[in-house]
Design a protein around this motif. Sequence first.
Motif, short mmCIF file in Angstrom:
data_model
loop_
_atom_site.label_atom_id
_atom_site.label_comp_id
_atom_site.label_asym_id
_atom_site.label_seq_id
_atom_site.Cartn_x
_atom_site.Cartn_y
_atom_site.Cartn_z
N ILE A 234 0.83 -1.20 0.00
CA ILE A 234 0.00 0.00 0.00
C ILE A 234 0.87 1.25 0.00
N ALA A 235 1.97 1.22 0.73
CA ALA A 235 2.86 2.38 0.80
C ALA A 235 3.43 2.73 -0.57
N LEU A 236 3.56 1.75 -1.44
CA LEU A 236 4.12 2.01 -2.77
C LEU A 236 3.18 2.84 -3.64
N THR A 237 1.92 2.92 -3.27
CA THR A 237 0.98 3.73 -4.06
C THR A 237 1.11 5.22 -3.75
N TYR A 238 1.82 5.58 -2.68
CA TYR A 238 1.95 6.98 -2.30
C TYR A 238 2.84 7.79 -3.25
N PHE A 239 3.56 7.10 -4.13
CA PHE A 239 4.46 7.81 -5.05
C PHE A 239 3.74 8.24 -6.34
N THR A 240 2.49 7.85 -6.47
CA THR A 240 1.72 8.19 -7.66
C THR A 240 0.69 9.26 -7.32
N GLY A 241 0.80 10.42 -7.96
CA GLY A 241 -0.15 11.50 -7.76
C GLY A 241 -1.18 11.53 -8.88
N GLN A 242 -2.01 12.55 -8.85
CA GLN A 242 -3.05 12.66 -9.87
C GLN A 242 -2.46 12.98 -11.24
N HIS A 243 -1.40 13.78 -11.26
CA HIS A 243 -0.83 14.22 -12.55
C HIS A 243 0.64 13.87 -12.69
N SER A 244 1.25 13.22 -11.71
CA SER A 244 2.68 12.93 -11.80
C SER A 244 3.02 11.66 -11.02
N VAL A 245 4.19 11.10 -11.35
CA VAL A 245 4.69 9.92 -10.66
C VAL A 245 6.15 10.16 -10.30
N GLN A 246 6.51 9.88 -9.05
CA GLN A 246 7.90 10.00 -8.61
C GLN A 246 8.59 8.65 -8.87
N TYR A 247 9.20 8.54 -10.05
CA TYR A 247 9.68 7.24 -10.48
C TYR A 247 10.86 6.73 -9.66
N THR A 248 11.89 7.54 -9.51
CA THR A 248 13.08 7.04 -8.82
C THR A 248 12.84 6.77 -7.34
N PRO A 249 12.11 7.62 -6.60
CA PRO A 249 11.76 7.22 -5.23
C PRO A 249 10.89 5.96 -5.19
N MET A 250 10.02 5.81 -6.20
CA MET A 250 9.21 4.60 -6.26
C MET A 250 10.09 3.38 -6.47
N MET A 251 11.12 3.50 -7.32
CA MET A 251 12.04 2.39 -7.53
C MET A 251 12.77 2.06 -6.24
N ALA A 252 13.13 3.08 -5.48
CA ALA A 252 13.78 2.84 -4.18
C ALA A 252 12.82 2.12 -3.24
N GLY A 253 11.56 2.56 -3.23
CA GLY A 253 10.56 1.89 -2.40
C GLY A 253 10.34 0.45 -2.82
N LEU A 254 10.30 0.21 -4.13
CA LEU A 254 10.14 -1.16 -4.62
C LEU A 254 11.33 -2.03 -4.22
N THR A 255 12.52 -1.44 -4.25
CA THR A 255 13.72 -2.19 -3.83
C THR A 255 13.63 -2.55 -2.35
N ILE A 256 13.20 -1.60 -1.52
CA ILE A 256 13.05 -1.87 -0.09
C ILE A 256 12.05 -2.99 0.14
N ALA A 257 10.97 -2.99 -0.63
CA ALA A 257 9.92 -3.99 -0.46
C ALA A 257 10.29 -5.35 -1.04
#
Length: 283
Positions: A234-257
């Motif tokens: 669920i925490a991985l969904t916080y990197f996606t906004g209505q008009h933008s996506v924080q890709y590299t922090p999301m990749m870091a979050g995916l790596t942690i998970a």
Amino acid sequence: MNKTYGVTQLAKKILMLLVNVLIAVLSLFCLFPVVWMIYSSLKDEPSFLKNLIGLPTSLHFSNYISAIKTGKMDVAFVNSVLVSVAAVAALVLIAFVAGVVFARYQFRGKTILYTMFLSGMLIPVHSLLIPIFVELKLFTLNNNRFILALVYAAFGLPKAIFLVTSFAATIPREIEEAVIIDGGNTHDIFFKVFLPISKPILSTVIILSFLDAWNEFPFSLVLMGKPELKTLPIALTYFTGQHSVQYTPMMAGLTIATLPVVIVYFLFHKKIMEGMVAGSVKG
């Protein structure tokens, strides 16, 4: 004759070489997404958007700090550990006892009860999402990590009981009889005979149930309404906004998970294979 034999051996070697090459290519296809995710987590956002598969020119570990702040990955990580460990503990205990009982004891309604457990593998678990949510909300049991762990354990029971029952049925009865002759009781039979012998299949159940609980998304999303109780998916969904996506922090979050699961799998993958075939041959 020798010439024919030599041609046959050469054909076998060529076939094995082609099979190994195919397996190696497929392995690269499976491993590349993980490797790409890890090195992409160390790129800055402009470099990632400019060249998606390119290697990073400089390492940006700040993405992990951003992932922890934005997605609250530290809190979500703790929640995932607590829920997964509790689910696995409850599942293994119930599956072990139930599996031995189904394999060794005769009682009225055994076939019906065992069939009911196995039929759980045929039910799409997500079709029960709304009924379970309504039921838990009625009894004010939502937003509870222990209850979520019990839900995970309940859905994992059919497969776990099937595996343990199949394995326990292959254990020679002479071992139990020897324990009884020596003055042992039911507790000794369960925990001094079956438990040590059942380590391969229990290891398989532990690993598979842990992976299922760690990666589960819909039930955690619906049953855990409070942000401080969210798990990693669920925490991985916080990197996606209505008009933008924080890709590299999301990749870091995916790596942690992902890395804990990958590490656990590579450490214990042999146990999974041993456990899956443990009950297939009478011993």
